[in-house]
Design a protein around this motif. Structure first.
Motif, PDB file in Angstrom:
ATOM      1  N   GLY A  93      -7.716   7.424  -5.863  1.00 42.74           N
ATOM      2  CA  GLY A  93      -7.781   8.293  -4.713  1.00 42.74           C
ATOM      3  C   GLY A  93      -6.944   7.833  -3.552  1.00 42.74           C
ATOM      4  N   PHE A  94      -5.675   7.521  -3.768  1.00 36.79           N
ATOM      5  CA  PHE A  94      -4.797   7.120  -2.679  1.00 36.79           C
ATOM      6  C   PHE A  94      -4.546   8.308  -1.770  1.00 36.79           C
ATOM      7  N   LEU A 118      -7.921  -0.215  -2.074  1.00 36.00           N
ATOM      8  CA  LEU A 118      -7.202   0.929  -2.614  1.00 36.00           C
ATOM      9  C   LEU A 118      -7.849   1.554  -3.837  1.00 36.00           C
ATOM     10  N   PHE A 119      -8.540   0.749  -4.660  1.00 36.03           N
ATOM     11  CA  PHE A 119      -9.056   1.253  -5.928  1.00 36.03           C
ATOM     12  C   PHE A 119     -10.541   1.572  -5.916  1.00 36.03           C
ATOM     13  N   PRO A 168       0.810  -1.230   0.000  1.00 29.75           N
ATOM     14  CA  PRO A 168       0.000   0.000   0.000  1.00 29.75           C
ATOM     15  C   PRO A 168       0.839   1.273   0.000  1.00 29.75           C
ATOM     16  N   LEU A 169       2.019   1.229   0.648  1.00 30.95           N
ATOM     17  CA  LEU A 169       2.878   2.412   0.644  1.00 30.95           C
ATOM     18  C   LEU A 169       3.432   2.679  -0.752  1.00 30.95           C
ATOM     19  N   LEU A 170       3.864   1.610  -1.439  1.00 30.92           N
ATOM     20  CA  LEU A 170       4.343   1.773  -2.811  1.00 30.92           C
ATOM     21  C   LEU A 170       3.212   2.231  -3.732  1.00 30.92           C
ATOM     22  N   ALA A 171       2.013   1.678  -3.519  1.00 28.03           N
ATOM     23  CA  ALA A 171       0.867   2.074  -4.337  1.00 28.03           C
ATOM     24  C   ALA A 171       0.547   3.551  -4.146  1.00 28.03           C
TER      25      ALA A 171
END
Length: 336
Positions: free
Chosen positions: A154-155, A279-280, A141-144
């Protein structure tokens, strides 16, 4: 090569979502159930992972660092490089899904199975896959958030917090309770395996239902899908070559190179799907499409490679690799 039966179930779930997508109240119920299923899925992951086995594997740290570097450094760099294929081969949403594919952790069961078939270092494959899954809960999630930015649905800091609460906290809870529930989980492995597979199917149905309601599938054409398959085939070939010859250049022996190749070139569908749904959001259906296709491709190609490696003149059966072989192959090809 035969198609993984679980892939057929996933495709059937996608078809169901296309014909009967969840709408209105049904969509809210499916979303809530999916959230609970994801949390329970990672709770089971935590309860299954043997802390002692993980600590024993730390001694082979060079191999594990190599696999982690392939998974979370080399793969993402290739994903970023594929930006140049937009819009000729890929649309922007498909590129976002391809880039997300390069960020998810490696598999566990299939890496073990193929390493065992090829007579490689099975204990190293077990630990490498487990470490990758554990690190991926935080790193993916951090890399994303860093690489996908606003294009990934919308991260934000809230997305990372949601990942921590929905994935990492249940995983840690499973680890903490493993002392008391580990035996129960081991005894009912097959039943709980059906539960976590069912959880992933629910995640897929929810994500693709939302995509159908949003009309997202109008953005994909057969030509674009063909282009995506070509790009993924090249990506897999590059990683298979890099992990095999790169490990040789780093001085690893044959058995370690096999473990590095299978653990460092593959991506986990079971870990990637829940993360993508968080995430998406509404874009999750397109985001997971590249991962689903890559998952089946890697199983088919690695099965052929593993069988060829098993016939190498220097491949010598050992008790250490023979016992896990029966266990790993018995998983039915399930990847994590």
């Amino acid at each position: 090569m035969p198609i993984d039966p679980y892939i057929l179930l996933l495709l059937g779930t996608v078809g169901l979502a296309a014909l009967l997508p969840a709408r209105g109240t049904g969509a809210d119920v499916a979303s809530g159930a999916s959230t609970g299923a994801i949390a329970f899925l990672f709770f089971l992951y935590g309860a299954r992972l043997s802390t002692r086995e993980a600590m024993d594997g730390v001694r082979h740290w060079r191999l594990h660092v190599t696999v982690l570097a392939c998974t979370f450094v080399v793969f993402p760099l290739l994903g970023l490089a594929s930006r140049g294929l937009v819009p000729v081969f890929l649309t922007d949403p498909l590129y976002q899904g391809l880039l997300f594919l390069t960020l998810v952790p490696s598999t566990i069961q299939s890496s073990i199975a193929f390493t065992s078939i090829a007579r490689g270092n099975v204990p190293a494959a077990i630990c490498a896959g487990s470490f990758s899954s554990l690190v991926g809960i935080v790193v993916t999630p951090l890399l994303a958030a860093a690489l996908l930015g606003g294009g990934g649905g919308g991260f934000s800091a809230d997305s990372v917090v949601e990942i921590v609460l929905q994935l990492l906290v249940p995983f840690v809870a499973g680890q903490l309770l493993r002392r008391w529930i580990g035996g129960f989980v081991a005894r009912h492995k097959k039943v709980l395996g059906l539960v976590d597979r069912g959880s992933i199917l629910l995640v897929v149905y929810t994500a693709f239902s939302e995509g159908m309601v949003q009309g997202i599938w109008h953005q994909v054409s057969p030509v674009r899908l063909a282009g995506l398959l070509v790009v993924e085939a090249v990506l897999l070939a590059v990683m298979l070559l890099l992990t095999w010859y790169g490990a040789k250049g780093l001085g690893f022996g044959r058995e370690d190179r096999i473990a590095i190749q299978f653990a460092g070139s593959k991506k986990s569908l079971a870990a990637g799907l829940p993360m993508a749904s968080v995430l998406f959001g509404a874009q999750a259906s397109l985001a997971v499409l590249p991962l689903m296709l890559f998952h089946q491709m890697q199983l088919m190609v690695c099965a052929v490679i593993a069988k060829r490696r098993s016939r190498d003149p220097e491949a010598v059966p050992s008790q250490e690799s023979a016992a896990p072989a029966r266990t790993a192959v018995g998983t039915g090809g399930r990847s994590r």
